[in-house]
Motif scaffolding. Structure first.
Motif, PDB file in Angstrom:
ATOM      1  N   GLY A   1       0.826  -1.203   0.000  1.00  0.00           N
ATOM      2  CA  GLY A   1       0.000   0.000   0.000  1.00  0.00           C
ATOM      3  C   GLY A   1       0.857   1.248   0.000  1.00  0.00           C
ATOM      4  N   VAL A   2       0.206   2.386   0.114  1.00  0.00           N
ATOM      5  CA  VAL A   2       0.898   3.668   0.118  1.00  0.00           C
ATOM      6  C   VAL A   2       1.618   3.879   1.444  1.00  0.00           C
ATOM      7  CG1 VAL A   2       0.564   6.180   0.085  1.00  0.00           C
ATOM      8  CG2 VAL A   2      -0.717   4.725  -1.513  1.00  0.00           C
ATOM      9  N   VAL A   3       2.846   4.359   1.371  1.00  0.00           N
ATOM     10  CA  VAL A   3       3.585   4.785   2.562  1.00  0.00           C
ATOM     11  C   VAL A   3       3.834   6.279   2.432  1.00  0.00           C
ATOM     12  CG1 VAL A   3       5.677   4.552   3.945  1.00  0.00           C
ATOM     13  CG2 VAL A   3       4.674   2.533   2.841  1.00  0.00           C
ATOM     14  N   CYS A   4       3.354   7.032   3.408  1.00  0.00           N
ATOM     15  CA  CYS A   4       3.463   8.498   3.400  1.00  0.00           C
ATOM     16  C   CYS A   4       4.188   8.959   4.652  1.00  0.00           C
ATOM     17  CB  CYS A   4       2.067   9.121   3.339  1.00  0.00           C
ATOM     18  SG  CYS A   4       2.024  10.930   3.384  1.00  0.00           S
ATOM     19  N   THR A   5       5.134   9.859   4.489  1.00  0.00           N
ATOM     20  CA  THR A   5       5.838  10.377   5.662  1.00  0.00           C
ATOM     21  C   THR A   5       4.887  11.175   6.547  1.00  0.00           C
ATOM     22  OG1 THR A   5       6.444  12.572   4.825  1.00  0.00           O
ATOM     23  CG2 THR A   5       7.874  10.721   4.199  1.00  0.00           C
TER      24      THR A   5
ATOM     25  N   VAL B   1       3.751   6.360  -7.786  1.00  0.00           N
ATOM     26  CA  VAL B   1       2.582   6.964  -8.413  1.00  0.00           C
ATOM     27  C   VAL B   1       1.530   5.902  -8.715  1.00  0.00           C
ATOM     28  CG1 VAL B   1       1.774   8.266 -10.422  1.00  0.00           C
ATOM     29  CG2 VAL B   1       3.920   8.891  -9.313  1.00  0.00           C
ATOM     30  N   ARG B   2       1.977   4.719  -9.073  1.00  0.00           N
ATOM     31  CA  ARG B   2       1.034   3.634  -9.334  1.00  0.00           C
ATOM     32  C   ARG B   2       0.210   3.314  -8.086  1.00  0.00           C
ATOM     33  NH1 ARG B   2       1.084   0.105 -13.362  1.00  0.00           N
ATOM     34  NH2 ARG B   2       3.182   0.755 -13.991  1.00  0.00           N
ATOM     35  N   ARG B   3       0.855   3.280  -6.928  1.00  0.00           N
ATOM     36  CA  ARG B   3       0.123   3.007  -5.687  1.00  0.00           C
ATOM     37  C   ARG B   3      -0.882   4.128  -5.387  1.00  0.00           C
ATOM     38  NH1 ARG B   3       5.639   1.607  -3.685  1.00  0.00           N
ATOM     39  NH2 ARG B   3       5.788  -0.674  -3.661  1.00  0.00           N
ATOM     40  N   LEU B   4      -0.452   5.364  -5.607  1.00  0.00           N
ATOM     41  CA  LEU B   4      -1.321   6.507  -5.324  1.00  0.00           C
ATOM     42  C   LEU B   4      -2.497   6.562  -6.291  1.00  0.00           C
ATOM     43  CD1 LEU B   4       1.620   8.948  -4.672  1.00  0.00           C
ATOM     44  CD2 LEU B   4      -0.121   8.359  -2.981  1.00  0.00           C
ATOM     45  N   LEU B   5      -2.261   6.279  -7.546  1.00  0.00           N
ATOM     46  CA  LEU B   5      -3.351   6.243  -8.529  1.00  0.00           C
ATOM     47  C   LEU B   5      -4.324   5.116  -8.219  1.00  0.00           C
ATOM     48  CD1 LEU B   5      -1.520   6.854 -11.937  1.00  0.00           C
ATOM     49  CD2 LEU B   5      -3.168   8.371 -10.833  1.00  0.00           C
ATOM     50  N   ARG B   6      -3.789   3.961  -7.873  1.00  0.00           N
ATOM     51  CA  ARG B   6      -4.650   2.807  -7.580  1.00  0.00           C
ATOM     52  C   ARG B   6      -5.638   3.160  -6.479  1.00  0.00           C
ATOM     53  NH1 ARG B   6      -0.835  -0.868  -6.062  1.00  0.00           N
ATOM     54  NH2 ARG B   6      -0.524  -1.502  -8.239  1.00  0.00           N
TER      55      ARG B   6
END
Length: 639
Positions: free
Chosen positions: A349-353, A422-427
Motif C-alpha cells: 500500500g501507500v507509505v506516506c511520511t 505513483v502507481r500506488r497513489l493512482l490505484r
C-alpha cells in the motif's frame, strides 16, 4: 470518435448544473454523473480528447486504468502526486484568498495554486468551515482538478474530527458527531462499537469529501509521559490490535471501494517508546528507545492493520535508536520501510511520511527545523532521495515536487522508481471511485452531518467510556434533585439540572470537580511545541493544594480527563469518588455521576503511584511501573 453537439455541451456544463444532475442520480461519491454520453456508454472526458480512454472507462480493471493514465502523465505530474499539503476553504465555501483571510489559511497556498502550479492532487485540512461551506469548497477544489490536462481528482485527507477532545491532533468537530477519544473506545473495549464509530465517521467524511483518514494511531502508550497518548488505544498491544482492526474495517470495509474512506495507519513501527516522553516533532527529543528489548511488541497493532488491509501507512519522526544499521528517522530508514514493512510484511500500500521532513518552517520568532533526525546534514534534495530510496511513496506536509523532478533529470532517481509510487497513489484514487465521480451533494452533506442518531451514538460513547476508579461507601450514583452542589470546572447551568448549585463549598452536601491530567510545557521558542502535553504527570504547588483543600472541606466527586496517565495518589485518597473520562461533555459526566448512565470503562493504561515510579519504568514495556495506583484494565461498576 466524433462527438455530437450535445456531447460537447455536456462536457462544458457549468459546475452548478453538473452537480444538480449528480444530486438526481446519487448522493454517494463514485456513482455519479458523467460529462459525456455516447450511444453505448457514459464517461467523464477528463483529458478532453473527445474519446473514452481506458482510464476514463469504469468497466476496465483498475490496473488497466492505472497503466493507461500513468503512460499519459509527465514527470512533473507524477512528482506532484507524491506530495500532500495543507489547503483551506473559506467560511462561504470559496477557495480563493481574500483581503481578510487570516490564520493558517493566510499562510497556505490556495488549492488552485497547488493544483495548477505544482500538479498536486492530495491535500489536508486543519481548520474547516461549517458543513455546507465545507462541501461547497470541496466541490470547488474538485472542479479545479477537473480543469487540468488529465483531470486527475483530488484526495482530501484529515486528522480525526469526531472526538470530544482536548488534543491538538483532533480537529474541531464542526458538525461531526462527537465521540469519546480512541482511549475511550479502548476503555469500553467493544469491537462492535469501535466499528460502529468508524462506520458513522466514514459516512460523515464521505458526505463532505474527506476520503483519507490520517488515522488510526495505533502506537502503544508504554511511556506514560509521551505527549501523544490521547490519540492511541492505550498501552496493551492485543487490545490496540482488536480496536485497530475494527476501526479500519469500519472506515474501509473488507475491501477499499467507492464507499470507503482510506485509512493511513500510524506511526509505523510504533511511536510510543520516546525517551522521557519527549516527542520527536521537535529537536529537543532524545530518540526512540528500547531498554526492555521490546521492539516487536509495538508491531502487533500494525499486524492487525495489515490484516484489515489498511490503505496506507505513516512512519513516525523518531529515530529507533540502535535497532537498525543506521540511526536515522523511520521514514529515512530503509531497513524499516523496505526491509521490515515491504519485505517482511509484504506491504504494497501507500507509505506516506509524517508532516515536514524536508523543509524548515519559519515561525516568525523561530525556525522549526525539518524533522530530518539523523540526516540533518543532508540537503533538501538529498533528503527527498533518501526517503524515496527507503521505500516511501509520498511526502506529508511538503510542497516541493520540483526536487523529485530534478533528481530524476540529474539521474539520481529513475522515473521507473517514481512510477512505483505513483502507481500506488493512482490505484487508491481509482479504488475510491474518485475518477468516476469525485463530487458531493451539498444538501446530502448537511443531512448526514445533522443525523440525530449519529449525534446520540457519539454522546452515548462519552458516557460508556467513563471509568469508575473509586466509590467510597457506594456514594455514586448520587440522587438527582436532592443535593446542594458545589461545582468547579463544570458549567453551573448544567449542574443546576441535577441539584441546587451553591457558591460556597461549606454550604454544599457534595462537591463535583473536573480536572485535566497535568502537563508542563518544555522550555522552547517553538510555540507549537509549548502546546504539547509533555512533562511530569502529577499536580504541583498551589494547584494541588487547592484541590486537596476542597476534598477535605466537603465530600467530593472528582472526574479527571486522561489524555495520558496522571499521578494522583493524594487526590484518590481524599476523594469520595473518582472517575476518569476520555473526552466527555459536562452533561455526560453529570449523567454518570447521577446514574442517568453507567460507567463502563476500564483503564487502557495504568496510573502510576509516583513520578519516581514513572522515571524508573522502561519506555518500551507496558504496565511496568512499580506498585501502580490503578492497574491497566481496572474499572468498577455501580452496584
Amino acid at each position: 470518435m466524433k462527438r455530437n453537439q450535445s456531447n460537447r455541451l455536456i462536457r462544458h456544463l457549468p459546475l452548478a448544473l453538473l452537480l444538480a444532475g449528480m444530486a438526481c442520480n446519487s448522493t454517494q461519491p463514485g456513482s455519479g454523473s458523467e460529462a459525456v454520453t455516447t450511444a453505448k456508454v457514459s464517461y467523464r472526458d477528463l483529458n478532453k480528447n473527445g474519446r473514452m480512454d481506458p482510464y476514463e472507462d469504469r468497466s476496465q480493471p483498475i490496473e488497466a486504468r492505472v497503466n493507461d493514465l500513468l503512460s499519459q502523465m509527465t514527470l512533473q505530474e507524477k512528482a506532484g502526486m507524491m506530495f500532500i499539503y495543507g489547503t483551506f476553504i473559506n467560511d462561504d465555501g470559496t477557495i480563493v484568498k481574500k483581503p481578510d483571510t487570516k490564520g493558517m489559511a493566510a499562510r497556505l497556498p490556495t488549492a488552485g495554486e497547488s493544483i495548477t502550479g505544482k500538479y498536486m492532487n492530495h491535500f489536508n485540512f486543519w481548520e474547516a468551515p461549517d458543513t455546507r461551506a465545507l462541501a461547497m469548497g470541496y466541490n470547488a477544489i474538485q472542479q479545479e482538478a477537473e480543469n487540468t490536462r488529465l483531470g486527475i481528482p483530488v484526495t482530501i485527507a484529515s486528522d480525526p474530527r469526531n472526538h470530544f477532545s482536548e488534543s491538538i491532533f483532533s480537529m474541531a468537530a464542526s458538525g461531526f458527531s462527537q465521540w469519546c477519544e480512541p482511549l475511550g473506545l479502548a476503555a469500553i473495549g467493544d469491537e462492535e462499537l469501535t466499528r460502529q464509530f468508524a462506520d458513522i465517521a466514514r459516512q460523515e467524511y464521505i458526505a463532505v469529501g474527506l476520503r483519507e483518514a490520517l488515522h488510526p494511531q495505533v502506537d502503544l502508550a508504554t511511556e506514560p509521559r509521551w505527549a501523544r497518548i490521547g490519540g492511541t488505544f492505550g498501552e496493551d498491544a492485543q487490545l490496540s490490535a482488536r480496536m485497530a482492526k475494527a476501526y479500519i474495517l469500519g472506515f474501509q470495509a473488507e475491501e477499499l471501494g467507492p464507499n470507503s474512506v482510506a485509512c493511513m495507519t500510524k506511526h509505523f513501527s510504533g511511536g510510543g517508546p520516546q525517551k522521557e516522553g519527549l516527542d520527536p516533532h521537535f529537536e529537543f527529543q532524545k530518540g526512540q528507545v528500547y531498554p526492555g528489548n521490546n521492539f516487536d511488541y509495538h508491531l502487533i497493532p500494525f499486524e492487525a492493520a495489515f490484516e484489515a488491509n489498511t490503505a496506507a501507512i505513516m512512519p513516525y519522526y523518531g529515530v529507533p535508536v540502535d535497532q537498525t544499521d543506521e540511526n536515522v528517522a523511520f521514514a529515512y530508514n530503509k531497513a524499516i520501510i523496505t526491509g521490515l514493512l515491504r519485505d517482511k510484511y509484504k506491504y504494497d500500500g501507500v507509505v506516506c511520511t509524517d508532516w515536514g521532513l524536508i523543509t524548515d518552517v519559519n515561525m516568525g520568532t523561530t525556525i522549526w527545523p525539518a524533522r530530518a533526525w539523523g540526516v540533518e546534514h543532508l540537503s533538501e534534495e538529498d533528503r527527498v532521495k533518501k526517503i524515496v530510496d527507503a521505500g516511501v511513496d509520498q511526502f506529508g506536509g511538503e510542497s516541493v515536487p520540483e526536487l523529485v523532478v530534478k533528481l530524476v533529470q540529474d539521474g539520481k532517481l529513475t522515473e521507473a522508481r517514481i512510477d512505483e509510487s505513483v502507481r500506488r497513489l493512482l490505484r487508491q484514487k481509482f479504488q475510491l471511485g474518485l475518477f468516476d465521480n469525485p463530487y458531493v451533494d451539498v444538501e446530502n452533506a448537511v443531512k448526514v452531518l445533522s443525523n440525530p442518531a449519529f449525534k446520540a451514538a457519539g454522546e452515548a460513547s462519552q458516557r460508556r467510556a467513563m471509568t469508575l476508579l473509586k466509590n467510597d461507601t457506594q456514594v455514586l450514583p448520587l440522587q438527582q434533585g436532592r443535593l446542594k452542589l458545589y461545582v468547579k470546572n463544570v458549567d453551573p447551568k448544567v449542574a443546576a439540572q441535577y441539584g441546587t448549585v451553591v457558591d460556597n463549598p461549606k454550604e454544599a452536601d457534595m462537591a463535583i470537580i473536573r480536572l485535566k491530567a497535568p502537563w508542563y510545557p518544555v522550555e522552547t521558542k517553538n510555540p507549537f511545541a509549548k502546546s504539547f502535553h509533555h512533562g511530569d504527570l502529577d499536580f504541583k504547588g498551589k494547584e494541588k493544594e487547592e484541590i486537596l483543600q476542597l476534598l477535605k472541606t466537603v465530600p467530593t466527586v472528582v472526574d479527571i480527563y486522561l489524555d495520558r496517565p496522571a499521578v494522583i495518589p493524594e487526590i484518590s485518597q481524599n476523594a469520595k469518588a473518582l472517575l476518569a473520562d476520555f473526552g466527555a461533555s459536562d452533561t455526560a459526566v453529570m449523567d454518570v455521576i447521577f446514574g442517568v448512565a453507567k460507567p463502563e470503562g476500564n483503564l487502557p493504561f495504568e496510573l502510576p503511584s509516583s513520578m519516581e515510579a514513572v522515571r524508573n519504568q522502561k519506555e518500551d514495556v507496558p504496565y511496568d511501573s512499580k506498585d501502580p495506583l490503578y492497574k491497566f484494565g481496572y474499572g468498577l461498576r455501580y452496584q
